[in-house]
Design a protein around this motif. Sequence first.
Motif, PDB file in Angstrom:
ATOM      1  N   SER A   1      -8.234  -2.832   2.874  1.00 20.40           N
ATOM      2  CA  SER A   1      -7.098  -3.562   2.280  1.00 20.40           C
ATOM      3  C   SER A   1      -7.185  -4.993   2.087  1.00 20.40           C
ATOM      4  O   SER A   1      -6.884  -5.789   1.058  1.00 20.40           O
ATOM      5  CB  SER A   1      -5.877  -3.051   2.930  1.00 20.40           C
ATOM      6  OG  SER A   1      -4.850  -3.782   2.687  1.00 20.40           O
TER       7      SER A   1
ATOM      8  N   GLN B   1       0.833  -1.082  -0.114  1.00 24.42           N
ATOM      9  CA  GLN B   1       0.048  -0.019  -0.077  1.00 24.42           C
ATOM     10  C   GLN B   1       0.681   1.303   0.100  1.00 24.42           C
ATOM     11  O   GLN B   1       0.663   2.238  -0.728  1.00 24.42           O
ATOM     12  CB  GLN B   1      -0.745   0.060   1.160  1.00 24.42           C
ATOM     13  CG  GLN B   1      -1.797   1.039   1.311  1.00 24.42           C
ATOM     14  CD  GLN B   1      -1.463   2.288   2.052  1.00 24.42           C
ATOM     15  OE1 GLN B   1      -0.330   2.206   2.836  1.00 24.42           O
ATOM     16  NE2 GLN B   1      -1.956   3.433   2.038  1.00 24.42           N
TER      17      GLN B   1
ATOM     18  N   ALA C   1      -5.237   2.106  -2.618  1.00 25.04           N
ATOM     19  CA  ALA C   1      -4.175   2.539  -1.518  1.00 25.04           C
ATOM     20  C   ALA C   1      -4.397   4.296  -1.120  1.00 25.04           C
ATOM     21  O   ALA C   1      -4.043   4.271   0.076  1.00 25.04           O
ATOM     22  CB  ALA C   1      -2.946   2.886  -2.712  1.00 25.04           C
TER      23      ALA C   1
ATOM     24  N   CYS D   1      -7.215   3.425   1.733  1.00 24.23           N
ATOM     25  CA  CYS D   1      -6.556   2.758   2.732  1.00 24.23           C
ATOM     26  C   CYS D   1      -5.758   4.129   3.565  1.00 24.23           C
ATOM     27  O   CYS D   1      -5.579   4.281   4.776  1.00 24.23           O
ATOM     28  CB  CYS D   1      -5.896   1.739   2.554  1.00 24.23           C
ATOM     29  SG  CYS D   1      -6.608   0.496   2.210  1.00 24.23           S
TER      30      CYS D   1
END
Length: 841
Positions: A807, A73, A757, A760
């Motif tokens: 995620s 990430q 990404a 998150c």
Amino acid sequence: MTDHIRLSSPCEQYLQQLNLADAACDRLRAQVLSHSPTADAAAQLAELHRRLAALDPAPPILAQAGDPAAVSQPWRLHQAPAGEAPLPADVAVDGVLPLAPPIQRSAMVPEPWVTSPFKRGWLGLKSLWSKREQARKRDEKDPVPPDPRGGNWRRAGAIRRLALLLMTVAQTAVATMYMAQTMPYQGRHWLEMVTLVFFVLLFAWISVGFWTALMGFWQLLIGRDRYSISAHQGLMEGPIDVEARTALVMPIANEDVRRVFAGLRATYESVERSGHLDRFDFFVLSDSGDPDIATAELSAWRNLVSTVKGAGRIFYRRRRRRVKRKSGNIDDFCRRWGAKYKYMVVLDADSVMSGECLGTLVRMMEANPGAGIIQSAPRASGRDTFYARVQQFATRVYGPLFTAGLHFWQLGESHYWGHNAIIRLAPFIRHCALAPLPGKGALSGDILSHDFVEAALMRRAGWGVWIAYDLPGSYEELPPNLLDELKRDRRWCQGNLMNFKLFFVKGMHPVHRAVFLTGVMSYMSAPLWFTFLLLSTALLAVHTLIVPTYFTQPHQLMPIWPQWHPGRAVALFSTTAALLFAPKVLAVLRLWIKGSKNYGGAARLGLSMLIEMLFSMLLAPVRMLFHTKFVNAALMGWSIVWKSPPRDDSQTHWGEAFRRHGLQSLLGVLWAILIYKLNPDFLGWMLPIVVSLALSVPVSVYSSRVSFGRGCKRAGLFLIPEEIHTPAELGDTFRYNREAPADTGFADAVADPLVNAIACGAARARHLDTPIQIAARQRRFEAALAKGPALAEAQRLQLLSDPHALSQLHGAVWAEQQATAWDPGLASAEPASAAMAPREG
């Protein structure tokens, strides 16, 4: 011997979504295949994530067992879709986006309202022996610095308003006398008396508007008022003080994301060109409850920060607990970060402001330390429907007269319209928190039209509230059609009716009590007018169908003969029409004197005014019925849905027009038939009303057409200066909005590697690692994986706030080959010809 094997289809698709160069893709393929030679999708994806993580030395803050996607990430966060700039390497080094600055909390406590004058009187008596209440009274007003310009604007304002009152009363008295003389019984019949009461209220309302426009015309013609907030330009020259830190806050809720960030980028770049960027920070304060829009906002924020290199200066916050709508959103900002700034500029979702305008507002505040709020006069632009173009023309041509006139009467006790204004934060935080209105029903609870109330509280604390009516560089957009405007009016109607409950609250300045009253009259004038028309029709029926009454009073000696005076009726009608249309004529006359080139020239300007007058006559009865309905709905407690208005040129369809206007059209036809049956001669007086209602459906539809609006533009009609010489900020806004990438959605936050990404990195629920929370997170993940794209909206919002579950879900949908089910657009990423990597054997 060399043979070739392929990456599994999910792994190859994932790699294609990372927007890497061909050489980098080849290296990753070889590395993944060397470690996971079998075509096992889950194993190859896990290895790919480990290889991506190795490209970024930052420790993955989301790493957890059973979530192989979490380790990559931080690296994915710094990649960008095609055509967009990546985040700088020093931003979000630990995988967490710098959405907001460190919190520096302030207390912002609302004072409960005492709306009953009787309860207020009792509390006043108690305060005589209550030391606590006496201390509260001392704290009610701040020690406001003196006005450096000199002069007593408060005394001047009081004298001006007294003059306005006398002129309005005198004009209304003469008109009422004429109205009584036009009636058959000269106002002695009970029905005529009731009609006269309504006439007094309506004519006084028209009279105030006339005198306001007249003084605005005079102010704009001769130049600045000596008491204007911008009267002494010498006080506003030079650089902005380093201590004058200003936050631009833009509260939004389920808005057009591309338009919001296009306008914000144009404003940011304009401030940068002005050389004062180091004095400003920008905050997008989201109350969006739609997970697709919330995801799009995050992607747009990341793209904006990357493009303009605005990290550490452009911030974003989405509240999970959305209370008190816009005012609660601003209060939340003030409590968290208000102490960091001296001033705050509030923007709407469609606001655009130039750097020079913002810099001038800050200098005005610095030069006038007694000012609490300075409201700019936004100019409407950017729409192409016929309806919107007419309204843009009207606000641009006629609006300055009314704004300058308001300033003339109110001076430092003026309006605040909730956006495109600068606010002194310290007194705002101390005095302008809004408690809910007491009581039950639709007119209690959270205050909807917060801006008028905040202005009143600021003035109550001793600070001035000003309108900078002559300040350029402030822009907004208008609703594209009549029905969208009416949806907005319904919210405003309820908000203004609620505000009137504060009329008797202690300490309010008389001018702001009058502002509450005029806010109510803006909508109550509609049922008053409608009732006046019904009474007029009833009078016609009485005098047509009933035998005349010659003795209307007890013990009356002489009969009263019914009389009709058509000449006086024509004179009164002409006078009323002159008061209504004089502001428009004066506005055009001013432009003819000052120069009308930027409005298409003198002839086209005059023709545009005539068409606008006709159009406003067609709309007035329609608005009257809608506003009457809104007032009744608010008083009867009908609930409203508070939705953001459209930010594009939406058009009205025939079906919607018939649903909204059908009964109005029928009423117009039946009303005309009734009047014709009673007295054909009277139909001419009512023709503007009944014809407008009968034609409401086609007028609503055709006025919403973009083609008509653009045709008028080509003909040089309804032109405004912003179309002749488009300001850089507006031109940039239109271009950025047109060129913006397509909005992302919640499905992208689940399936797209780069959007996931971002989502998150923006989520904030990282500190909750208790067994209960871990179990809840696992249930959330399992439900999302089982339900797929059919997940409920509330569950989607929970996932957006839970980076671990989001995620984990991202990794699982790819490993189980569900990614294209979430986001069908991913299926277009076909494996490249380089999908085969060599393996020695």
